[in-house]
Design an enzyme around this catalytic site. Structure first.
Site, PDB file in Angstrom:
ATOM      1  N   HIS A 155     -21.040  17.716   2.120  1.00  0.00           N
ATOM      2  CA  HIS A 155     -20.768  16.430   2.770  1.00  0.00           C
ATOM      3  C   HIS A 155     -20.494  16.636   4.259  1.00  0.00           C
ATOM      4  O   HIS A 155     -19.362  16.964   4.636  1.00  0.00           O
ATOM      5  CB  HIS A 155     -19.570  15.738   2.097  1.00  0.00           C
ATOM      6  CG  HIS A 155     -19.895  15.256   0.732  1.00  0.00           C
ATOM      7  ND1 HIS A 155     -20.451  14.015   0.491  1.00  0.00           N
ATOM      8  CD2 HIS A 155     -19.789  15.868  -0.467  1.00  0.00           C
ATOM      9  CE1 HIS A 155     -20.655  13.882  -0.801  1.00  0.00           C
ATOM     10  NE2 HIS A 155     -20.259  14.987  -1.406  1.00  0.00           N
TER      11      HIS A 155
ATOM     12  N   SER B 283      -0.524 -11.055   7.791  1.00  0.00           N
ATOM     13  CA  SER B 283       0.485 -10.211   7.148  1.00  0.00           C
ATOM     14  C   SER B 283       1.477  -9.700   8.169  1.00  0.00           C
ATOM     15  O   SER B 283       2.497  -9.128   7.811  1.00  0.00           O
ATOM     16  CB  SER B 283      -0.203  -9.015   6.495  1.00  0.00           C
ATOM     17  OG  SER B 283      -0.690  -8.154   7.505  1.00  0.00           O
ATOM     18  N   GLY B 284       1.154  -9.891   9.459  1.00  0.00           N
ATOM     19  CA  GLY B 284       2.025  -9.346  10.492  1.00  0.00           C
ATOM     20  C   GLY B 284       1.480  -8.043  11.030  1.00  0.00           C
ATOM     21  O   GLY B 284       1.929  -7.538  12.052  1.00  0.00           O
ATOM     22  N   GLY B 285       0.502  -7.483  10.351  1.00  0.00           N
ATOM     23  CA  GLY B 285      -0.078  -6.209  10.788  1.00  0.00           C
ATOM     24  C   GLY B 285      -1.282  -6.441  11.677  1.00  0.00           C
ATOM     25  O   GLY B 285      -1.723  -7.579  11.909  1.00  0.00           O
TER      26      GLY B 285
ATOM     27  N   ASP C 297      -4.454  -5.659  11.163  1.00  0.00           N
ATOM     28  CA  ASP C 297      -5.732  -6.050  10.553  1.00  0.00           C
ATOM     29  C   ASP C 297      -5.909  -7.567  10.536  1.00  0.00           C
ATOM     30  O   ASP C 297      -6.913  -8.097  11.005  1.00  0.00           O
ATOM     31  CB  ASP C 297      -5.845  -5.538   9.107  1.00  0.00           C
ATOM     32  CG  ASP C 297      -5.465  -4.082   8.983  1.00  0.00           C
ATOM     33  OD1 ASP C 297      -5.508  -3.398  10.013  1.00  0.00           O
ATOM     34  OD2 ASP C 297      -5.116  -3.650   7.889  1.00  0.00           O
TER      35      ASP C 297
ATOM     36  N   LYS D 134      -8.931   2.074   9.862  1.00  0.00           N
ATOM     37  CA  LYS D 134      -7.788   1.598  10.640  1.00  0.00           C
ATOM     38  C   LYS D 134      -7.907   1.908  12.138  1.00  0.00           C
ATOM     39  O   LYS D 134      -7.646   1.046  12.978  1.00  0.00           O
ATOM     40  CB  LYS D 134      -6.530   2.281  10.084  1.00  0.00           C
ATOM     41  CG  LYS D 134      -5.261   1.665  10.534  1.00  0.00           C
ATOM     42  CD  LYS D 134      -4.996   0.482   9.668  1.00  0.00           C
ATOM     43  CE  LYS D 134      -3.780  -0.273  10.071  1.00  0.00           C
ATOM     44  NZ  LYS D 134      -3.541  -1.333   9.071  1.00  0.00           N
TER      45      LYS D 134
END
Ligand code: XMP
Length: 524
Positions: A181, A234-236, A238, A380
């Site tokens: 890989h 969500s506050g994050g 993303d 992320k």
């Protein structure tokens, strides 16, 4: 940038856990690619996409089976370079007249390899330019089957102890097969291999995050039309990125809903409301529904059930608040690739379920809303780059990730409100300690989990019988793999003392030194 004008690479997904890493490597090299599960690669798709190169992923199936998933035959007649990885290499071999064997070779020798392996050069190959400068090269293998007979016009270019056909190719047709890989970090020269493949395919490397942003906004606009969208915050980072993208795309057709499920960290709800209303100036509905979630979780100990309960309640809350907004047809959410791959393959292909991430699980059909998930293919750190591209505040961009199911999945064992309160206080002290010591930005994610066990202690001259907690802190690039953070003993003992002194209900603190894999970052 208009995506019509860029060179496209088609990645055919056979369900590997690493398929998105291939895409990520290509994006790092500023190349544009799209992933499709093998069964969606049709003649129409090939005609529409006109790929300039094709990459076939690994996967859990065996090419020795008659029912093995395979690409359409016409990909070999398009005249474009093909790079086939692991299972991809094996299925290409079978498709082109070679053979693949399972398990032991005829000699009785084991031919499977899992983990680190070393390959040697058999003869030079353009795909491996820049490799073998110091003898053997390290690669990452994960295979039970192996190629046992080459198709016509193929040769071997590299081998390992257990993979005599580690790299095979028909250079005239530009067909390449690698058993290992190259997309994982443990193949240190993997990037060089992709870079060489792009050169072989004559791909122009002009794809950027600015282009990704423009494309994402355009796609949201096309998907949503004149209808209304709600976005779960969500506050994050993303969900914030999704909200800002959607706002750029459809303006006030968007309403953001922030649900306080009672499982947030200390002070988090107030902070989120202020960032969105005052800083980002996005329209926000604040849904305070802690009792709904906490009542249904009380006493529950199974990790998957907890996740499913929270997912289900989220939907109900969304339905309730969405019903007050006319003509809502879409739900935008910040699902990332690691959320998807550990639930089911991002592209709908087959891959193992590790956890039901709440933003992908439990979405009943009766929700009646179509999903808008512009981050579904990103990791992320790529979302952080996109957040910077969109001008989000640095404080929000640097925030440690926080899971949708919140503190509930940091209470292994039977869930209770009293444990949740103890956990929340301990977590706030731990994060405060990390910030005071200037370590916050070095650590990818840190949190406390409260253990389902009480232990005996002695404080003052009295016996205590309180909960033990565990501190978790990891470094990571993308959340797919992680290492524990090597705190100093002084830091750990100072933090343990503060937690025990300041939080009644905890009398023992432990530190988790498990990496991912074999652990996961969260405890549930
Ligand atoms: P694990 O525990 O799977 O976590 O190693 C990887 C990263 O994902 C976060 N995580 C979630 N994020 N919904 C989310 O939005 C979820 O259900 C979920 N579960 C885990 C976790 O905090 C870590 O950053």
């Amino acid at each position: 940038m208009n995506t019509e004008s860029v060179d496209r690479i088609l990645i055919i997904d056979f369900g590997s856990q690493f398929t998105q890493l291939i895409a990520r490597r290509l994006r790092e090299l500023n190349a544009y690619c799209e992933i499709f599960p093998y069964h969606k690669v049709t003649t129409e798709l090939l005609q529409k996409m006109l790929p300039k190169a094709i990459i076939m992923s690994g996967g859990p199936a065996s090419a020795t089976q008659a029912t093995a998933p395979r690409p359409p035959r016409e990909i070999y007649d398009l005249g474009v370079p093909v790079l086939a990885i692991c299972y991809g290499q094996q299925i290409m071999t079978v498709d082109l007249g070679g053979e693949v064997q399972s398990g032991a070779a005829e000699s009785g020798a084991r031919t499977s390899e899992f983990g680190r392996a070393f390959v040697d050069q058999q003869q030079p190959l353009d795909l491996l330019t820049g490799w073998f400068t110091g003898g053997q090269e390290q690669v990452w293998m994960s295979h039970g089957d192996h190629v046992s007979k080459l198709p016509q016009n193929f040769n071997v270019y590299s081998y390992s102890a257990n993979a005599p056909f580690a790299v095979i190719a028909d250079p005239a047709r530009k067909f390449y097969g690698v058993q290992f890989h190259p997309e994982v970090h443990h193949t240190p020269k993997g990037n060089k291999l992709y870079e060489n493949f792009l050169k072989i395919a004559n791909i122009e490397q002009n794809w950027t995050m600015t282009a990704y942003r423009q494309q994402a906004i355009q796609q949201i606009r096309e998907q949503v039309g004149q209808k209304r969208v709600i976005c779960g915050l969500s506050g994050g980072i993303d969900s914030a990125v999704v909200a800002v993208l959607a706002h750029h795309a459809v303006g006030d057709q968007l309403t953001c809903i922030f649900v306080d499920h009672g499982l947030l960290r200390q002070g988090e709800a107030e902070e989120v409301v202020s960032v969105f209303q005052e800083h980002l100036k996005l329209p926000l509905v604040f849904a305070e529904e802690p009792h709904l979630f906490l009542n249904s979780l009380e006493g529950e100990s199974d990790p998957e059930t907890k996740r499913k309960i929270i997912g289900k309640r989220f939907i109900e809350v969304f339905q309730k608040y969405a019903s007050n907004i006319e003509q809502v047809a879409f739900l935008a959410q910040g699902t990332l690739y690691p959320d998807v791959i550990e639930s089911v393959s991002a592209t709908g292909g087959p891959s193992e379920t590790i956890k039901s991430h709440h933003n992908v699980g439990g979405l009943p059909d009766e929700l009646g809303l179509e999903l808008v998930e512009p981050l579904r293919e990103l990791f992320k750190d790529e979302v952080r780059a996109l957040g910077r591209e969109l001008g989000l505040p640095e404080q929000l961009i640097r925030r440690h990730p926080f899971p949708g199911p919140g503190l509930a999945i940091r209470c292994p064992g039977a869930f209770s409100r009293s444990k949740l309160d103890i956990l929340r206080r301990a977590d706030a002290i731990y994060i405060d300690q990390i910030k005071r010591h200037g370590l916050y930005d070095e650590i990818w994610q840190a949190f406390v989990a409260i253990l389902p066990v009480r232990t005996v202690g002695v404080m003052g001259d009295g016996r205590t019988y309180d909960y033990a907690c565990v501190l978790r802190a990891v470094t990571s690039v993308d959340g797919m793999t992680a290492d524990y953070y090597p705190f100093s003993h002084d830091f750990l003992s100072e933090t343990a003392t503060r937690i025990i002194n300041e939080v009644s209900g905890i009398n023992r603190v432990t530190y988790d030194i498990t990496s991912k894999p074999p652990g996961t970052i969260e405890w549930e």
